[in-house]
Design an enzyme around this catalytic site. Structure first.
Site, PDB file in Angstrom:
ATOM      1  N   PHE A  47       0.805  -1.225   0.000  1.00 50.22           N
ATOM      2  CA  PHE A  47       0.000   0.000   0.000  1.00 50.22           C
ATOM      3  C   PHE A  47       0.836   1.272   0.000  1.00 50.22           C
ATOM      4  CE2 PHE A  47      -0.120  -2.083   4.195  1.00 50.22           C
ATOM      5  CZ  PHE A  47       0.625  -1.187   4.949  1.00 50.22           C
ATOM      6  N   GLY A  50       1.217   3.698  -3.255  1.00 47.22           N
ATOM      7  CA  GLY A  50       0.287   4.760  -3.622  1.00 47.22           C
ATOM      8  C   GLY A  50      -0.195   5.598  -2.450  1.00 47.22           C
ATOM      9  N   HIS A  51       0.266   5.289  -1.236  1.00 49.16           N
ATOM     10  CA  HIS A  51      -0.248   5.983  -0.034  1.00 49.16           C
ATOM     11  C   HIS A  51       0.888   6.318   0.911  1.00 49.16           C
ATOM     12  CE1 HIS A  51      -2.804   6.661   3.555  1.00 49.16           C
ATOM     13  NE2 HIS A  51      -3.761   6.870   2.671  1.00 49.16           N
ATOM     14  N   PHE A  52       1.637   7.181   0.762  1.00 50.11           N
ATOM     15  CA  PHE A  52       1.812   8.120  -0.347  1.00 50.11           C
ATOM     16  C   PHE A  52       3.247   7.963  -0.814  1.00 50.11           C
ATOM     17  CE2 PHE A  52      -1.320   9.897   2.603  1.00 50.11           C
ATOM     18  CZ  PHE A  52      -2.409  10.032   1.775  1.00 50.11           C
ATOM     19  N   VAL A  57       2.440   6.407   4.472  1.00 50.13           N
ATOM     20  CA  VAL A  57       1.619   6.344   5.681  1.00 50.13           C
ATOM     21  C   VAL A  57       0.680   5.147   5.528  1.00 50.13           C
ATOM     22  CG1 VAL A  57      -0.132   7.533   7.060  1.00 50.13           C
ATOM     23  CG2 VAL A  57       1.692   8.860   5.978  1.00 50.13           C
TER      24      VAL A  57
END
Length: 144
Positions: A47, A50-52, A57
């Site tokens: 994850f 894309g986050h971030f 995070v």
């Protein structure tokens, strides 16, 4: 009360698998009452792409999911629910208080406060270094 479950034992209780199994170990388990588990958050988590990208995070919804998985282990350890599936039935009073980032060790604690029939409620708290990252009241429903 102290009962250690490694990843293989956790996989015997809940159906989650990579990349959605978000608990690495359970260090405390009081059957049908409470559990404490841990998630080692690494820079390699899917994850974070894309986050971030510039400031990784852990998404709050995945912290809640990790807590729900620990809750599922706690409720499914109750003799009458062994071999069944615990579904996420709802969430109340969710609060996010601290960012969870690569390198953090997420402590996931849940106390089941009510079990009636095939439903349960638990108070869940996720901490990093003793500081609350997230907390919520989680509702569970037991399926077949």
């Amino acid at each position: 009360m102290e009962k250690f479950l490694d990843i293989n034992e956790i996989k015997k209780i809940i159906p989650h698998r990579y990349p959605f199994l978000l608990v690495d170990k359970i260090t405390e388990l009081e059957e049908g009452k409470s559990a404490v588990g841990y998630k080692n958050v690494t820079a390699n988590e899917y994850f974070f792409n894309g986050h971030f990208p510039e400031e990784p995070v852990m998404p709050g919804v995945l912290i809640i999911e990790a807590l729900a998985q620990v809750g599922a282990v706690a409720i499914l350890s109750k003799e009458e629910f062994k071999g069944k599936i615990a579904y996420f039935g709802g969430i109340n009073k969710a609060k996010f208080r601290k960012k969870v980032v690569p390198g953090d060790v997420l402590k996931l604690s849940i106390d089941l406060t009510k079990i009636k029939g095939v439903a349960g409620v638990g108070k869940a708290v996720a901490t990093v270094d003793g500081k609350v990252a997230a907390e919520a009241e989680l509702l569970f429903v037991i399926g077949k």
